[in-house]
Design an enzyme around this catalytic site. Structure first.
Site, PDB file in Angstrom:
ATOM      1  N   CYS A   2       0.840  -1.185   0.000  1.00  0.00           N
ATOM      2  CA  CYS A   2       0.000   0.000   0.000  1.00  0.00           C
ATOM      3  C   CYS A   2       0.883   1.246   0.000  1.00  0.00           C
ATOM      4  CB  CYS A   2      -0.953   0.099   1.193  1.00  0.00           C
ATOM      5  SG  CYS A   2      -2.119  -1.258   1.271  1.00  0.00           S
ATOM      6  N   ARG A  28       4.063  -0.188  -4.742  1.00  0.00           N
ATOM      7  CA  ARG A  28       3.803  -0.705  -3.394  1.00  0.00           C
ATOM      8  C   ARG A  28       2.517  -1.532  -3.349  1.00  0.00           C
ATOM      9  NH1 ARG A  28       6.879   2.029   0.419  1.00  0.00           N
ATOM     10  NH2 ARG A  28       5.500   1.236   2.006  1.00  0.00           N
ATOM     11  N   TRP A  67      -2.554  -2.804  -1.665  1.00  0.00           N
ATOM     12  CA  TRP A  67      -2.201  -4.218  -1.770  1.00  0.00           C
ATOM     13  C   TRP A  67      -3.059  -4.899  -0.711  1.00  0.00           C
ATOM     14  CZ3 TRP A  67      -0.122  -8.238   1.162  1.00  0.00           C
ATOM     15  CH2 TRP A  67       0.342  -9.336   0.422  1.00  0.00           C
ATOM     16  N   ASN A  93      -1.898   2.409   5.577  1.00  0.00           N
ATOM     17  CA  ASN A  93      -1.002   1.313   5.181  1.00  0.00           C
ATOM     18  C   ASN A  93      -0.602   0.576   6.448  1.00  0.00           C
ATOM     19  OD1 ASN A  93       1.024  -0.352   4.172  1.00  0.00           O
ATOM     20  ND2 ASN A  93       2.569   1.256   4.278  1.00  0.00           N
ATOM     21  N   GLY A  94      -0.796  -0.744   6.450  1.00  0.00           N
ATOM     22  CA  GLY A  94      -0.443  -1.529   7.635  1.00  0.00           C
ATOM     23  C   GLY A  94      -1.578  -2.468   7.978  1.00  0.00           C
ATOM     24  N   GLU A 455      17.676 -17.418  -7.203  1.00  0.00           N
ATOM     25  CA  GLU A 455      17.285 -16.074  -7.641  1.00  0.00           C
ATOM     26  C   GLU A 455      16.720 -16.111  -9.069  1.00  0.00           C
ATOM     27  OE1 GLU A 455      16.540 -13.432  -6.414  1.00  0.00           O
ATOM     28  OE2 GLU A 455      16.593 -12.018  -8.070  1.00  0.00           O
ATOM     29  N   LYS A 459      12.959 -14.953 -10.183  1.00  0.00           N
ATOM     30  CA  LYS A 459      12.684 -13.969 -11.249  1.00  0.00           C
ATOM     31  C   LYS A 459      11.739 -14.570 -12.288  1.00  0.00           C
ATOM     32  CE  LYS A 459      13.605 -11.014  -9.784  1.00  0.00           C
ATOM     33  NZ  LYS A 459      14.330 -10.763  -8.590  1.00  0.00           N
ATOM     34  N   GLU A 462       8.163 -14.747 -10.709  1.00  0.00           N
ATOM     35  CA  GLU A 462       7.541 -13.430 -10.526  1.00  0.00           C
ATOM     36  C   GLU A 462       7.080 -12.820 -11.837  1.00  0.00           C
ATOM     37  OE1 GLU A 462       9.385 -10.730  -7.131  1.00  0.00           O
ATOM     38  OE2 GLU A 462      10.949 -11.444  -8.447  1.00  0.00           O
ATOM     39  N   HIS A 478      17.167 -36.644  -4.725  1.00  0.00           N
ATOM     40  CA  HIS A 478      16.491 -36.987  -3.476  1.00  0.00           C
ATOM     41  C   HIS A 478      14.984 -36.748  -3.564  1.00  0.00           C
ATOM     42  CE1 HIS A 478      20.263 -37.804  -1.482  1.00  0.00           C
ATOM     43  NE2 HIS A 478      20.726 -36.654  -1.951  1.00  0.00           N
ATOM     44  N   LYS A 572       6.241  -4.168  -4.274  1.00  0.00           N
ATOM     45  CA  LYS A 572       7.699  -4.099  -4.176  1.00  0.00           C
ATOM     46  C   LYS A 572       8.180  -3.995  -2.737  1.00  0.00           C
ATOM     47  CE  LYS A 572      11.665  -2.340  -6.479  1.00  0.00           C
ATOM     48  NZ  LYS A 572      12.023  -3.645  -7.016  1.00  0.00           N
TER      49      LYS A 572
HETATM   50  C1  AGP Z   1      12.229  -9.261  -5.612  1.00  0.00           C
HETATM   51  O1  AGP Z   1      12.159  -9.491  -6.975  1.00  0.00           O
HETATM   52  C2  AGP Z   1      11.022  -9.481  -4.861  1.00  0.00           C
HETATM   53  N1  AGP Z   1       9.891  -8.825  -5.374  1.00  0.00           N
HETATM   54  C3  AGP Z   1      11.083  -9.647  -3.371  1.00  0.00           C
HETATM   55  O2  AGP Z   1      11.468 -10.966  -3.168  1.00  0.00           O
HETATM   56  C4  AGP Z   1      12.011  -8.732  -2.543  1.00  0.00           C
HETATM   57  O3  AGP Z   1      13.341  -9.018  -2.850  1.00  0.00           O
HETATM   58  C5  AGP Z   1      11.746  -8.959  -1.055  1.00  0.00           C
HETATM   59  O4  AGP Z   1      10.430  -8.589  -0.759  1.00  0.00           O
HETATM   60  C6  AGP Z   1      12.702  -8.202  -0.177  1.00  0.00           C
HETATM   61  O5  AGP Z   1      12.593  -6.829  -0.348  1.00  0.00           O
HETATM   62  P1  AGP Z   1      13.683  -5.828   0.180  1.00  0.00           P
HETATM   63  O6  AGP Z   1      14.953  -6.119  -0.517  1.00  0.00           O
HETATM   64  O7  AGP Z   1      13.143  -4.479  -0.139  1.00  0.00           O
HETATM   65  O8  AGP Z   1      13.805  -6.046   1.661  1.00  0.00           O
END
Ligand code: AGP
Length: 577
Positions: A2, A28, A67, A93-94, A455, A459, A462, A478, A572
């Site tokens: 948010c 956000r 969000w 927000n929260g 990672e 990606k 996402e 395994h 984000k």
């Molecule tokens: C990254 O592509 C993500 N959207 C997410 O995993 C992000 O890295 C995670 O929420 C941590 O965020 P930060 O680095 O702002 O703490």
């Protein structure tokens, strides 16, 4: 999660400015949005359309991009929320953890609720209190009554100012020419001012166009210093690129150079300070989430190779696995510097007298302010929800730190090597489009390529919504190998001809997998399913393989026509637990 914005201006301004500024916070959350400009209140489901404000003008207003946490992404649940008599309008927000209890008690007093959200109780609570007390006193009562996290902006009929409250969710005030702007982060107004005041927990402010007053949770006035901040604007413009994600990946060489230069110059004292802190600690525990966690895994790997006792924990599980004492150094890694799980881990560490350092991208963030020492990775603004250039800068910084402890690497040519890799975009795209034809993909690595495999998988998930698993090559047999079918794509990350990962790739190939390889073996360069990385150094190989993986994710998502910069369900900055 948010984004909230509030503007109090000396002169009338078009209400669409509220939405234009809100759009800068859209990363956000983008389930719904809404605004209130002291005459009109509008809410819509989906991404922000600045035209929704029409031709209205105002001198104060608040707005919100959501969000969803409590209640679906519907117009009814969109903010702002209004009290029964329409006197109080709020954005939040929260999470108000005791909202059910507060709601029941307000319902007994005759309040009727219009949404399923936790946030709506704030509007009703304020309205109820205003029957007997001035707004400032009701806010003091709210701090005492509410549990959970909140950054709230409230407009109250009969008062020109905006009321701003903060506990555990980010909130900042920017002083621009003729107006004060309240927002979830400085990016909302960094084009208009570089002067800001950061709210600490349990503080509130009454903000007019030309003045503001800060108070503590008991309503006692507090002095608040304005700070000058530096935030590069140039990089937040998409220009000719189809998506921010590609633009941000292509900015990586410049971002790496900027950060390394800074570590030798303006951040030298802080960098040396962190090295001293690491030397003076018995053990290092990184705390991070998501992509930043993967960078911290690289950090732990690099340091471990130099003999420094280090480990990393996913921040949301930190308190279940961390053993912290005064000789422990916790290094928080976070792009946003606002991730609630990381903040929570740091609180836990602080209670146990652990020392805290931070590596962040966003300056003046909560995580930075909780740390005794912090480094800025200077990746610049990331608009795409999926983090790319921040990850690369985090990883390069981890490598640079490890070099101080004897990790054999020259980081100076990393940027040049990334530029060389960009020349292979056509090959990378071809591989990505073949992966895009499958609903599952597996990425395997060992040692330092294991975090990179994770990672790359994140990606891919996402941005393209393909189910991707990044895993240790050794773990395949395994269990996961049962999922390999004819044609299943497996991307294997092979540094320095590691025979074990090569065997793992052969094992899946024998079961019909379509194997793609990222390798630094020059003999493989011309092969169709291979992306060749030009470095003999395995530390750098991991970082370059990650860049190739980011491009694979991007091109796969583009092939599938996904909303790459704003994937479904994501935000984000994750400011709830
Ligand atoms: C990254 O592509 C993500 N959207 C997410 O995993 C992000 O890295 C995670 O929420 C941590 O965020 P930060 O680095 O702002 O703490």
């Amino acid at each position: 999660m948010c984004g909230i914005i509030g503007i109090a201006s000396r002169t009338e301004f078009p209400s669409r400015v509220l939405l234009e500024r809100l759009k800068r916070l859209e990363y956000r959350g983008y389930d719904s949005y809404g605004f209130y400009d002291s005459r009109n209140l509008k809410k819509r489901v989906g991404g922000i359309d600045v035209e929704a404000a029409g031709r209205a003008t105002t001198r104060t207003g608040i707005a919100h991009t959501r969000w969803a946490t409590h209640g679906g992404a519907t117009e009814r649940n969109a903010h702002p929320h209004v009290s029964c008599d329409g006197r109080v309008v709020i954005v939040h927000n929260g999470i108000i953890e005791n909202h059910e209890e507060m709601r029941k008690s307000l319902e007994k007093k005759g309040h009727r609720f219009a949404s399923e959200t936790d946030s709506e109780v704030i509007a009703h609570f304020l309205e109820e209190g205003l029957k007997r007390k001035p707004a400032e006193a009701v806010i003091v009562d709210f701090f005492a009554a509410a549990a959970g996290s909140f950054a709230v902006l409230a407009a109250i009929k009969g008062r020109e100012e905006i009321f701003a409250l903060k506990r555990d969710s980010p909130l900042v005030l920017g002083a621009a020419d003729g107006m004060n702007i309240l927002a979830s982060d400085i990016y909302a107004f960094s084009d208009a001012t570089s002067r800001a005041a950061f709210f600490e927990n349990d503080e509130f402010a009454v903000v007019g166009a030309e003045s503001f007053r800060f108070f503590d949770r008991k309503g006692r006035p507090i002095e608040k210093a304005m700070r000058e901040f530096v935030w590069d604007q140039k990089e937040s413009v998409k220009r000719s690129h189809k998506h921010y994600m590609l633009k941000e990946i292509l900015e990586e060489p410049a971002a790496v150079e900027r950060m390394l230069f800074s570590m030798e110059n303006d951040q030298k004292a802080a960098f040396d300070g962190l090295i001293r802190l690491i030397r003076g600690s018995k053990k290092i525990i990184f705390a991070a989430c998501g992509t930043s966690y993967h960078a911290s895994l690289l950090g732990a790997y690099y340091l471990h190779r130099t003999g420094v006792e280090s480990q990393t924990l996913i921040a949301s599980e930190f308190r279940h696995y961390a053993n912290v004492d005064r000789d422990t150094l916790i290094i928080a890694l976070s792009q946003s510097g606002e991730t609630m799980d990381v903040i929570d881990a740091l609180k836990y560490a602080r209670e146990r007298s652990g020392r805290i350092a931070a590596v962040v991208n966003a300056p003046y963030s909560t995580i930075q302010r909780m740390s005794e020492l912090s480094l800025h990775i200077l990746a610049g603004q990331e608009v795409c929800v999926a983090s790319t250039k921040a990850f690369i800068n985090q990883a390069v910084l981890m490598l640079r730190i490890a070099r101080e402890f004897g990790f054999p690497v020259d980081t100076d040519n990393v940027a040049g090597k990334i530029r060389l890799l960009f020349r292979k975009k056509a090959r990378i795209r071809e591989i990505a489009e073949r992966i895009a034809a499958s609903k599952d993909a597996y990425i395997i690595g060992r040692g330092l390529t294991y975090p990179v495999a994770r990672e790359i998988a994140l990606k891919i998930k996402e941005t393209s919504y393909i189910h991707a698993e990044g895993m240790m090559g050794g773990e395949l047999k395994h269990g996961t190998i049962a999922l390999i079918e004819d044609g299943t794509p497996v991307l294997s990350l092979v540094s320095n001809n590691d025979p074990d990962i090569i065997s793992n790739a052969r094992e899946v190939e024998a079961r019909g997998a379509q194997v793609f390889t990222i390798t630094n073996d020059g003999r493989m360069e011309r092969k169709r399913n291979v992306i060749h990385i030009e470095t003999g150094n395995d530390g750098k190989f991991g970082i370059l393989a990650a860049v190739a993986g980011q491009l694979i994710a991007y091109y796969a998502a583009d092939k599938l026509g996904r909303p790459i910069d704003k994937p479904r369900n994501l935000a984000k900055s994750v400011t709830v637990k």
